[in-house]
Design a protein around this motif. Structure first.
Motif, PDB file in Angstrom:
ATOM      1  N   VAL A   1       0.832  -1.210   0.000  1.00 25.41           N
ATOM      2  CA  VAL A   1       0.000   0.000   0.000  1.00 25.41           C
ATOM      3  C   VAL A   1       0.866   1.259   0.000  1.00 25.41           C
ATOM      4  O   VAL A   1       0.566   2.239  -0.688  1.00 25.41           O
ATOM      5  CB  VAL A   1      -0.954  -0.005   1.209  1.00 25.41           C
ATOM      6  N   GLY A   2       1.951   1.244   0.774  1.00 24.80           N
ATOM      7  CA  GLY A   2       2.785   2.443   0.885  1.00 24.80           C
ATOM      8  C   GLY A   2       1.983   3.599   1.454  1.00 24.80           C
ATOM      9  O   GLY A   2       1.266   3.451   2.445  1.00 24.80           O
ATOM     10  N   ASP A   3       2.075   4.769   0.811  1.00 22.45           N
ATOM     11  CA  ASP A   3       1.328   5.932   1.288  1.00 22.45           C
ATOM     12  C   ASP A   3       0.155   6.271   0.367  1.00 22.45           C
ATOM     13  O   ASP A   3      -0.386   7.379   0.424  1.00 22.45           O
ATOM     14  CB  ASP A   3       2.252   7.149   1.416  1.00 22.45           C
ATOM     15  N   MET A   4      -0.252   5.314  -0.473  1.00 24.63           N
ATOM     16  CA  MET A   4      -1.345   5.557  -1.410  1.00 24.63           C
ATOM     17  C   MET A   4      -2.697   5.502  -0.699  1.00 24.63           C
ATOM     18  O   MET A   4      -2.857   4.794   0.302  1.00 24.63           O
ATOM     19  CB  MET A   4      -1.320   4.529  -2.543  1.00 24.63           C
ATOM     20  N   PRO A   5      -3.705   6.228  -1.201  1.00 25.51           N
ATOM     21  CA  PRO A   5      -5.056   6.088  -0.661  1.00 25.51           C
ATOM     22  C   PRO A   5      -5.569   4.664  -0.876  1.00 25.51           C
ATOM     23  O   PRO A   5      -5.162   3.984  -1.825  1.00 25.51           O
ATOM     24  CB  PRO A   5      -5.872   7.101  -1.477  1.00 25.51           C
ATOM     25  N   VAL A   6      -6.463   4.233  -0.006  1.00 26.97           N
ATOM     26  CA  VAL A   6      -7.033   2.881  -0.088  1.00 26.97           C
ATOM     27  C   VAL A   6      -8.523   3.011  -0.399  1.00 26.97           C
ATOM     28  O   VAL A   6      -9.238   3.762   0.266  1.00 26.97           O
ATOM     29  CB  VAL A   6      -6.842   2.121   1.233  1.00 26.97           C
ATOM     30  N   VAL A   7      -8.980   2.290  -1.429  1.00 33.35           N
ATOM     31  CA  VAL A   7     -10.395   2.291  -1.775  1.00 33.35           C
ATOM     32  C   VAL A   7     -10.952   0.894  -1.560  1.00 33.35           C
ATOM     33  O   VAL A   7     -10.236  -0.109  -1.650  1.00 33.35           O
ATOM     34  CB  VAL A   7     -10.632   2.738  -3.230  1.00 33.35           C
ATOM     35  N   GLY A   8     -12.233   0.834  -1.273  1.00 34.61           N
ATOM     36  CA  GLY A   8     -12.896  -0.450  -1.091  1.00 34.61           C
ATOM     37  C   GLY A   8     -14.393  -0.248  -1.046  1.00 34.61           C
ATOM     38  O   GLY A   8     -14.883   0.893  -0.986  1.00 34.61           O
TER      39      GLY A   8
END
Length: 295
Positions: A206-213
């Protein structure tokens, strides 16, 4: 003691928080509630925050005596030898949408007319986020366990990159869950990794990316409990739940189950209730919602 700061959030959210916290200054709320209520209120903040920002500080058993969460795009919560720190980012993550004034909308309409001859529109920008889905032994984040974690993102070369892990656990898998997901105890014993290793791999992916779900509050609750179980700091990334966005833009669906929504958007999910397949389908859904400028 719990302190919450809010900026540029809907008035309805502020009013909701005053049921539990006291607003001692504009946008600053103080209260003293249980950890369970605190987490539920943070979920409510995340669901209704709109385009605003929120930061929560609360008591914790660490050297500082407190922990914090934030949705700020120019900050990231990091763990330094058990001490939570707020790291300043050179570039904000997630992106901020501008241009909500009437003048900006009028200007955007003129640009769209000029581009009607075939030039690309800003809404065609590719989604920069990680799509996440998990499968579990049940619905209770405290009592039940994670069985698998699926995640999908677009790599630097534009190609899709995926991560899929089976998670070993001490719990027996209910027969109904095996029938739904196809996951068996034998598979976990042969191919599974420990919860600690699985969460570390997820963090690196994931790193620092936004997470969608889709219905992301469910996944976020299980992940938060899992990180706590292994003594690791939870993900501090921006979480974007697609369900409220779909409900807002598609008010006349029969229901808002993922399979119904995917069918409405013309997205095929080859293996429902498989974490990786669900994550792939959700990434496609998120891409279409972004094209509609819904986030």
């Amino acid at each position: 003691m719990i302190v919450v700061t809010l900026t540029k959030v809907p008035k309805s959210l502020k009013g909701d928080l005053t049921k539990w916290y006291q607003e001692i200054q504009t946008g600053v709320y103080v209260g003293n509630v249980s950890a369970r209520v605190r987490d539920a209120l943070w979920d409510r903040i995340m669901e209704n925050i709109g385009r605003g920002e929120a930061t929560m500080v609360y008591n914790a058993q660490n050297e500082l005596g407190y922990q914090f969460r934030t949705t700020r795009q120019d900050r990231q919560v990091v763990d330094f030898d058990g001490i939570p720190l707020m790291m300043h980012l050179k570039e904000a993550t997630g992106g901020v949408k501008h241009g909500f004034s009437d003048a900006a909308k009028f200007h955007r309409a003129k640009v769209m007319m000029r581009n009607a001859g075939g030039k690309s529109h800003p809404s065609t920008k590719k989604l920069t986020a990680v799509s996440l889905d998990i499968e579990t032994t049940g619905l209770d984040a405290v009592k039940d366990a994670i069985l698998s974690i699926g995640a999908v993102k677009r790599g630097p070369d534009g190609q899709m990159v995926q991560s899929y892990q089976l998670i070993k656990g001490a719990q027996e898998i209910p027969a109904g869950i095996t029938a739904l997901t196809g996951i068996t105890s034998e598979q976990l014993n042969e191919k599974g990794v420990s919860l600690t290793d699985g969460l570390r791999t997820l963090q690196a992916f994931v790193g620092d990316m936004p997470v969608v779900g889709y219905n992301l509050r469910f996944d976020e609750g299980f992940l938060r409990a899992a990180f706590k179980q292994v003594g690791q700091p939870s993900l501090s990334n921006r979480f974007i739940d697609l369900m409220p966005l779909v409900k807002k833009s598609n008010k006349f669906l029969d229901n808002y189950r993922l399979e119904t929504v995917l069918a409405d958007y013309g997205i095929e999910n080859t293996s429902p209730h498989h974490a990786l397949s669900d994550a792939q389908a959700t990434f496609s859904l998120a891409s279409k919602l972004k094209e509609k400028q819904l986030f």
